[in-house]
Design a protein around this motif. Structure first.
Motif, PDB file in Angstrom:
ATOM      1  N   ASN A 218      82.607  35.372  44.565  1.00  0.00           N
ATOM      2  CA  ASN A 218      81.835  34.459  45.390  1.00  0.00           C
ATOM      3  C   ASN A 218      80.719  33.856  44.540  1.00  0.00           C
ATOM      4  N   THR A 240      78.091  24.815  46.671  1.00  0.00           N
ATOM      5  CA  THR A 240      79.508  24.956  47.006  1.00  0.00           C
ATOM      6  C   THR A 240      79.712  24.395  48.412  1.00  0.00           C
ATOM      7  N   THR A 242      80.065  25.693  51.241  1.00  0.00           N
ATOM      8  CA  THR A 242      79.252  26.316  52.289  1.00  0.00           C
ATOM      9  C   THR A 242      77.989  26.970  51.758  1.00  0.00           C
ATOM     10  N   GLY A 243      77.764  26.915  50.438  1.00  0.00           N
ATOM     11  CA  GLY A 243      76.681  27.696  49.878  1.00  0.00           C
ATOM     12  C   GLY A 243      75.735  26.953  48.965  1.00  0.00           C
ATOM     13  N   GLY A 245      72.878  28.144  45.702  1.00  0.00           N
ATOM     14  CA  GLY A 245      72.401  29.252  44.896  1.00  0.00           C
ATOM     15  C   GLY A 245      71.413  28.814  43.837  1.00  0.00           C
ATOM     16  N   PHE A 295      71.175  33.387  46.772  1.00  0.00           N
ATOM     17  CA  PHE A 295      72.110  32.438  47.373  1.00  0.00           C
ATOM     18  C   PHE A 295      72.212  32.631  48.877  1.00  0.00           C
ATOM     19  N   TRP A 296      72.526  31.520  49.515  1.00  0.00           N
ATOM     20  CA  TRP A 296      72.664  31.450  50.959  1.00  0.00           C
ATOM     21  C   TRP A 296      74.000  30.806  51.268  1.00  0.00           C
ATOM     22  N   ASP A 297      74.636  31.248  52.349  1.00  0.00           N
ATOM     23  CA  ASP A 297      75.955  30.723  52.680  1.00  0.00           C
ATOM     24  C   ASP A 297      76.048  30.463  54.177  1.00  0.00           C
ATOM     25  N   ARG A 298      76.587  29.327  54.537  1.00  0.00           N
ATOM     26  CA  ARG A 298      76.660  28.946  55.941  1.00  0.00           C
ATOM     27  C   ARG A 298      77.714  29.732  56.711  1.00  0.00           C
ATOM     28  N   THR A 302      77.126  36.259  53.326  1.00  0.00           N
ATOM     29  CA  THR A 302      76.113  36.858  52.463  1.00  0.00           C
ATOM     30  C   THR A 302      74.825  37.119  53.216  1.00  0.00           C
ATOM     31  N   ASP A 304      71.135  35.334  54.436  1.00  0.00           N
ATOM     32  CA  ASP A 304      70.147  34.622  53.639  1.00  0.00           C
ATOM     33  C   ASP A 304      69.314  35.659  52.896  1.00  0.00           C
TER      34      ASP A 304
END
Length: 309
Positions: A218, A240, A242-243, A245, A295-298, A302, A304
């Motif tokens: 990921n 990315t 959805t993300g 970083g 990193f954060w992912d919609r 992960t 926030d």
């Protein structure tokens, strides 16, 4: 010295303002990079379709037959939206390779800037305020965006040398710093089938992440792996589908600041890039730690949070 900005929205009510907010952040970083500018915007996906963003130095001539070329290669469902020197071709997902072949044989040179379900990349030489105006960035909507203002110190001022760099679907990277081992890494990555458009070290960093994510990592894992393989000094902001970083090298000699509220996460090379964001006065403000992956992912896989590298 370059300027980096990034904005990842948690609150869907802000999505209509993504372009305007990011454009303001980017223009604020003009004195860190007046040579060229670029931005990647992650907007709404159309199920079963991808967007191929192309650029031309002679758009009037190159784009004149682009609609017919796209339909011939990708079928009647293909559409073309022209924005100054760039055009976004929307096609069925299974028609990417025929379109690539057709673009290679086009009468006038066309460069692919990005491919993805949601991502569009726009970049050109010139002042950031002119670049965002040319492409109408301020009116664009989406979920997240990253941008870069460049001060060219190691290579010529060109469109291809501007950031962001994209080497994978819906993936891109902006970079402030310099890598010392990019030539060796470029040779290794070419053996894996990754093609390069420039000699820029930042494109190698983008390709390194692409290769690791193709292996099933990921975004957080790919960024962690970069710490052990990339030599030099760097701050990366990565997008990315959805993300979003952020990674700094172990010395962290390049400036960086982040802000987080319940509505967004933002990055800037300097705080002033963030000062116009809504609710910034109550945001949690911090400097990203050296050699740490954020990193954060919609999709929620992960959360926030920060991952220790």
């Amino acid at each position: 010295m370059c300027g980096i900005v990034g904005l990842f929205l948690k609150d869907r009510k802000l999505e209509g303002e993504l372009g305007a907010l990011t454009a303001e952040m980017l223009v604020t970083m003009t004195d860190r990079g007046p040579d060229s500018a670029g931005i990647a915007v992650y907007g709404a996906a159309i199920p079963g379709f991808v967007k191929v963003t192309v650029q031309s130095d002679m758009p009037a001539r190159a784009f004149a037959a682009l609609d017919a070329l796209a339909r011939t290669a990708a079928g009647d469902a293909a559409t073309v939206t022209i924005k100054d020197s760039h055009a976004v071709i929307t096609i069925a997902a299974d028609r990417i390779e025929p379109l690539r072949v057709a673009l290679t044989g086009a009468p006038e040179p066309l460069r692919i800037m990005s491919v993805g379900e949601t991502m569009e990349i726009y970049k050109e030489t010139g002042l950031p305020k002119d670049v965002v105006s040319r492409f109408g960035i301020g009116t664009m909507a989406g979920t997240h965006a990253i941008g870069h203002t460049r001060m060219a110190t190691e290579s010529a001022v060109t469109t291809l040398g501007a950031h962001p760099f994209s080497t994978g679907a819906d993936q891109c990277l902006v970079h402030n710093g310099s890598l010392s081992n990019h030539n060796n890494l470029r040779r290794e990555l070419r053996r894996l089938g990754i093609a390069f458009e420039t000699e820029n070290d930042s494109e190698v960093a983008a390709a390194h992440l692409t290769a690791r994510m193709r292996d099933g990592r990921n975004l957080g894992e790919a960024l962690t792996d970069a710490l052990g393989n990339l030599d030099g000094f760097f701050t990366f902001v990565v997008g990315t589908r959805t993300g979003f970083g952020v990674l700094r090298d172990p010395i962290a000699c390049k400036p960086a600041v982040m802000a987080e509220t319940s509505r967004y996460v933002a990055f800037g090379s300097e705080y002033r890039a963030l000062s116009g964001l809504p609710g910034i006065e109550t945001a949690r403000i911090w400097e990203p730690e050296p050699a740490a992956v954020y990193f954060w992912d919609r999709d929620g896989s992960t959360g926030d949070k920060m991952l220790a590298a």
